[in-house]
Design a protein around this motif. Structure first.
Motif, PDB file in Angstrom:
ATOM      1  N   ALA A 114      -3.876  -6.250   4.471  1.00 26.15           N
ATOM      2  CA  ALA A 114      -3.981  -7.711   4.560  1.00 26.15           C
ATOM      3  C   ALA A 114      -4.615  -8.100   5.898  1.00 26.15           C
TER       4      ALA A 114
ATOM      5  N   VAL B  67      -8.446  -7.909   5.620  1.00 24.91           N
ATOM      6  CA  VAL B  67      -8.974  -9.066   4.895  1.00 24.91           C
ATOM      7  C   VAL B  67      -8.858 -10.324   5.760  1.00 24.91           C
TER       8      VAL B  67
ATOM      9  N   TYR C   7      -3.821 -15.626   0.370  1.00 19.20           N
ATOM     10  CA  TYR C   7      -3.151 -15.607  -0.936  1.00 19.20           C
ATOM     11  C   TYR C   7      -4.148 -15.893  -2.063  1.00 19.20           C
TER      12      TYR C   7
ATOM     13  N   GLN D  75      -6.421 -12.997  -2.680  1.00 19.97           N
ATOM     14  CA  GLN D  75      -5.737 -11.927  -3.423  1.00 19.97           C
ATOM     15  C   GLN D  75      -5.674 -12.265  -4.916  1.00 19.97           C
TER      16      GLN D  75
ATOM     17  N   TYR E 139      -9.266 -12.194  -6.430  1.00 24.48           N
ATOM     18  CA  TYR E 139      -9.742 -10.811  -6.551  1.00 24.48           C
ATOM     19  C   TYR E 139      -9.091 -10.140  -7.756  1.00 24.48           C
ATOM     20  N   TYR E 140      -7.792 -10.329  -7.898  1.00 27.68           N
ATOM     21  CA  TYR E 140      -7.092  -9.722  -9.033  1.00 27.68           C
ATOM     22  C   TYR E 140      -7.624 -10.275 -10.360  1.00 27.68           C
TER      23      TYR E 140
ATOM     24  N   PHE F  60      -5.517  -5.230  -6.989  1.00 23.73           N
ATOM     25  CA  PHE F  60      -5.305  -6.007  -5.783  1.00 23.73           C
ATOM     26  C   PHE F  60      -6.239  -5.556  -4.670  1.00 23.73           C
ATOM     27  N   LEU F  61      -6.661  -6.506  -3.865  1.00 23.13           N
ATOM     28  CA  LEU F  61      -7.540  -6.227  -2.731  1.00 23.13           C
ATOM     29  C   LEU F  61      -6.784  -5.469  -1.646  1.00 23.13           C
ATOM     30  N   PHE F  62      -5.494  -5.761  -1.515  1.00 25.54           N
ATOM     31  CA  PHE F  62      -4.630  -5.077  -0.544  1.00 25.54           C
ATOM     32  C   PHE F  62      -3.223  -5.001  -1.123  1.00 25.54           C
ATOM     33  N   GLU F  63      -2.432  -4.083  -0.608  1.00 24.14           N
ATOM     34  CA  GLU F  63      -1.091  -3.851  -1.159  1.00 24.14           C
ATOM     35  C   GLU F  63       0.025  -4.599  -0.436  1.00 24.14           C
TER      36      GLU F  63
ATOM     37  N   LYS G  63       4.257  -8.708  -7.242  1.00 26.05           N
ATOM     38  CA  LYS G  63       2.894  -8.580  -7.752  1.00 26.05           C
ATOM     39  C   LYS G  63       2.872  -8.881  -9.259  1.00 26.05           C
TER      40      LYS G  63
END
Length: 144
Positions: free
Chosen positions: A6, A9, A34, A37, A40-41, A47-50, A137
């Motif tokens: 995160a 990004v 947010y 994310q 992107y999803y 997901f772009l990041f976890e 998620k």
């Protein structure tokens, strides 16, 4: 898939906003992060990041990112982070930059209201887990 954090990004959001002459506050950064994310999803089904978001009073927040940029208080972030971070791929930038441009031009409280929408993952998490509960998620996926 690229493996970003995160923070990676967030550095892109802050840097591109400064470069455009439209710096963002930490509050805006958290909401834009947010929406990036989620967007992107919606396009890539990953997901772009976890990193997890938590449901805070003013919307979704990645606590580690919030703390790193909290030195700015409520002011606009006008300096790019000096800490080392991964650069996003051109294809990932192409997907998220339109979201960043759209959202950074909105007032911070408009972004908060969007994140607080009826049926949103933030609203569900606040009502079931309370302040600072992790927004799952699965909830983000189901909202798309």
């Amino acid at each position: 898939m690229q493996h970003y954090s995160a923070f990676d990004v967030s550095c892109h959001i802050v840097g591109s906003s400064i470069d455009a002459g439209e710096p963002v506050s930490n509050l805006q950064l958290q909401k834009i992060l947010y929406f990036v994310q989620v967007g992107y999803y919606a396009k890539r089904h990953e997901f772009l990041f976890e990193d997890d978001f938590e449901a805070w009073q003013y919307g979704p927040v990645v606590p580690e990112v919030y703390r790193l940029f909290s030195i700015w208080g409520g002011d606009k972030i006008t300096r790019k982070p000096a800490m080392s971070h991964r650069t996003l791929s051109e294809s990932d930038k192409a997907l998220i930059d339109p979201i960043i441009c759209e959202k950074r031009n909105k007032a911070p409280w408009t972004l908060v209201a969007e994140a607080h929408a009826e049926g949103s993952p933030w609203r569900h998490t606040m009502s079931t887990k309370g302040d600072r509960g992790v927004i799952s998620k699965a909830l983000i996926c189901a909202s798309i």
